[in-house]
Design a protein around this motif. Structure first.
Motif: not given
Lengths: 475, 475
Positions: A87, A90, B69
């Motif tokens: 994440k 990203d 998340l």
């Protein structure tokens, strides 16, 4: 193949893009040359991925506040570190792509390749010869890792390589407790990595005020140990790595090296320019004009080896472009120094650091943020802020702090310092309630009180010298 | 029983305690008289419990970031609202006790009772007659609730009574979307209450700039509906309450009334003072001296019906005490206006509101915080900031905003406005990276660009007029 340009920009990072931004307003006859990946250090491996990781880690860490509210399930929350790292990447990729887009529409004016000066107005890139009225060197920097440690292979990563890790190791040594090391170490500790910090100096996070540094250490150490005051040594131990420093040894899965960055000067052919290079190969330059000697060559960004901060790099690109465009050397004031580390609490230096105050012995006022009203609500009331003022006048000179939300207090202070305001001036500004800025006010009041008799019991509000807007009337 | 004092302070709230703080430095011969509970409105029912609730609710709300998340268990977190309210009260009690302690050691100089002027220098409290050289009236304010609504009994609460609720109702109407109503409505919505907001005017949260207010509404409405533009009507419906406004009706378990506060003036005997009272019973006073007419009587805090904010009340206590002590009327400058609502995003007005800018047509620059770098990391990138500058000079006059962490931007702006800085001045200050302050810079740059030709393409960095500290040297 030779082509003539008004301006050649070498490097498409933050400083180069900032220069490009100015140059494009004045000429179409420019070229920007970049070696290596596009997307800026800030977006690819610096500010953005590190702060993203910090924000994610803090969000997870804040489950402890939920525990104090007896929220069911808070203690059992679990984070998958591989998901976390993906994440981070990203979002990082988004930021880097946005930076890379800034050179995407330039066609032939954007060249991927390594530039080398053959003369002050002649740059070679592969087979191409570029003749430029003026050049801007903005080749950036790269992390410092001792050669011997590179031999440890995948056991060791620098802060650029770190963001490519697909999983987080169970245990990790972070070598170097400057801003980058501190942010990553704390964030990784907060998402479950067993972290050990090592720092050769006696200060952390760029602080120079030992009182602040000591308290910062006291606040950070309960989360992960920091071994100070001795250079770390790294050795392979099977697949793992043994890290030694300050008489302590830990054996960990990986070591993350955060010892700062080195300017990318090699291969630029600076020795062709006829200017003096210092022992690190840097040409002499004027930080107010960014000019190298009296050549039509300007530095900008990390390559100059000064302050490796985005906002300074952008300014340097601006100054370099401004002067390159007119082959001139206008001298610009640099902004008030400001340095922020996004640890928790934030570490920051606004204006002059205590160490840099050589010509005056400042009056120092302080505030302790334990029991600070607003911060108590989130159980984050802790921290220290020290303000440095000129004796007599009370003019603000600088401040160092380790305070939650210190990034905002640091801006307030840096702006007041930049405007040459005194402690008395600033105390006449509004402080809302309940806000962390009230802790700053406590430090300012303490500073005022320590200024002594130079202004006897100054009023915190200014006397009115003009007629009131609303004379003697109810509202 | 008659006793003579130098100063009588009527009211032991924020303004009274601020006055007390000054008075004690100059005389021991004072008395402070307080009716009702000790501990200040701020600590008991105002700033502190509301911001505590807001912080707790936001901590719970932030589980949504954990969900993005993929944190296991985040979606299943559960909060017990009875526990929540008790935790709010626990901290509130601490804050209130700290305030109450400020009068605890005064012995006979602290009187619990209701004061009434019988003459400008004579105050009656029960059987006691107090003769005071000067008096400070700091009796505070209380929430406004229409009498008819009081008849609805426990179905209706004001913002003071609310904090005593042991449990939260399943559904709730909040009547009044000023700062207090907005903060409580959003916080309660975030901890699971089905909330409906009602507002008679066309603005929320004290905003006067309709562009900002409209966007604020767009950001808040997805969390709970707000019915604007018509006075709400309340009626009993069984144990519940029907609330009607803007052609909408909801039937809810409770209604929370947040229609502002009314000065506590009744019973003070102001009609004995021989001064003109306005139609709300307020005596004329000078907001720069706090003096009532030319009497030895001074107002301070909410009782004056001006800005019911803690930092203003504290200033008024300071001014009132300063003038009461010397039976004088020194005129003080009031601080730059600053108003913050701790909704998410924060709503704030720094300096002059758009509505208050009557003499100039300001140049308006704006920034949209969607895609703001730092805020993207916590998925909170949204918000609007509008800056008002004087045409020509670019001097900052005011700003309105609805921005995450706007409390800090509002301080920066209020201070710059207070120091009469221009857009150009402020753009020369450092903005770190990545910080929400960069969004403020976008608004300032937009303002500068809209200022037009008055300063042609101003440099964002200042030219240097003095010699560089580090002349032409590498560092």
């Amino acid at each position: 193949m030779t082509r003539r340009y008004d301006i050649a920009i070498i490097g498409a990072g933050t400083a180069g893009l900032s220069a490009l931004n100015q140059v494009r307003k004045h000429t179409d006859n420019f070229v920007i040359i970049n070696a290596g990946p596009y997307g800026t250090t800030c977006a690819r491996t610096g500010c953005m991925p590190s702060k993203t990781l910090v924000e994610f880690a803090n969000a997870f860490h804040n489950r402890h506040l939920l525990e104090t509210l007896d929220v069911q399930g808070a203690a059992a929350l679990q984070l998958d570190s591989a998901v976390l790292m993906q994440k981070v990447r990203d979002l990082r990729d988004d930021f880097a792509a946005a930076a890379a887009r800034q050179t995407a529409d330039l066609g032939e004016r954007s060249i991927a390749g390594r530039a080398r000066f053959v003369a002050p107005q002649r740059v070679q890139v592969g087979e191409r010869i570029i003749e430029a009225e003026a050049s801007i060197i903005a080749t950036g920097s790269r992390p410092v890792v001792p050669d011997a440690w590179r031999a440890l292979g995948r056991r060791v990563a620098d802060s650029d390589e770190f963001f490519e890790w697909e999983e987080l190791p169970p245990s990790l040594a972070v070598v170097g407790m400057g801003g980058v090391g501190l942010e990553l170490a704390q964030a990784l500790s907060r998402v479950g990595v067993d972290v050990y910090g090592f720092e050769a100096s006696n200060c952390i996070g760029g602080l120079s005020d030992e009182t602040v540094a000591r308290q910062a250490l006291d606040m950070l150490q309960p989360e992960f140990p920091i071994y100070m005051g001795a250079r770390a040594e790294l050795d392979a131990q099977g697949d793992r790595v043994a890290v030694q420093g300050s008489g302590r040894q830990v054996v960990v899965d990986k070591a993350l090296v955060a010892l700062g960055r080195r300017p990318n000067l090699e291969g630029l052919g600076l020795e062709q320019l006829g200017v003096v290079l210092d022992d690190q190969g840097r040409p002499r330059f004027n930080p107010h004009t960014m000019q190298v000697g009296d050549l039509p060559i300007y530095l900008a960004g990390d390559v100059d080896g000064c302050v490796p901060l985005l906002h300074e790099a952008a300014d340097e690109g601006y100054i370099a472009a401004h002067n390159a465009l007119q082959s001139g050397a206008l001298s610009f004031e640099r902004r008030t120094p400001l340095m922020i580390v996004f640890s928790d609490p934030h570490i920051a230096v606004a204006g002059q650091s205590l160490a840099s105050l050589k010509s005056v012995e400042p009056v120092i006022g302080a505030a302790d943020f334990a029991a600070q009203g607003r911060l108590r609500m989130t159980r984050s009331d802790r921290g220290v802020l020290r303000v440095y003022a000129e004796p007599g006048s009370g003019r603000l000179l600088g401040a160092e702090m380790c305070v939650p939300q210190g990034e905002h207090l640091a801006h307030l202070l840096a702006w007041a310092i930049g405007e040459r305001r005194s402690v008395h001036d600033v105390l006449r500004m509004p402080f809302y309630h309940p806000v962390v800025e009230e802790g700053l006010r406590s430090a300012l009041r303490d500073t005022r009180d320590r200024l002594g008799d130079s202004r006897k019991a100054p009023l915190e509000l200014a006397l009115q010298h003009r007629l009131p807007c609303v004379p003697a009337a109810g509202q």
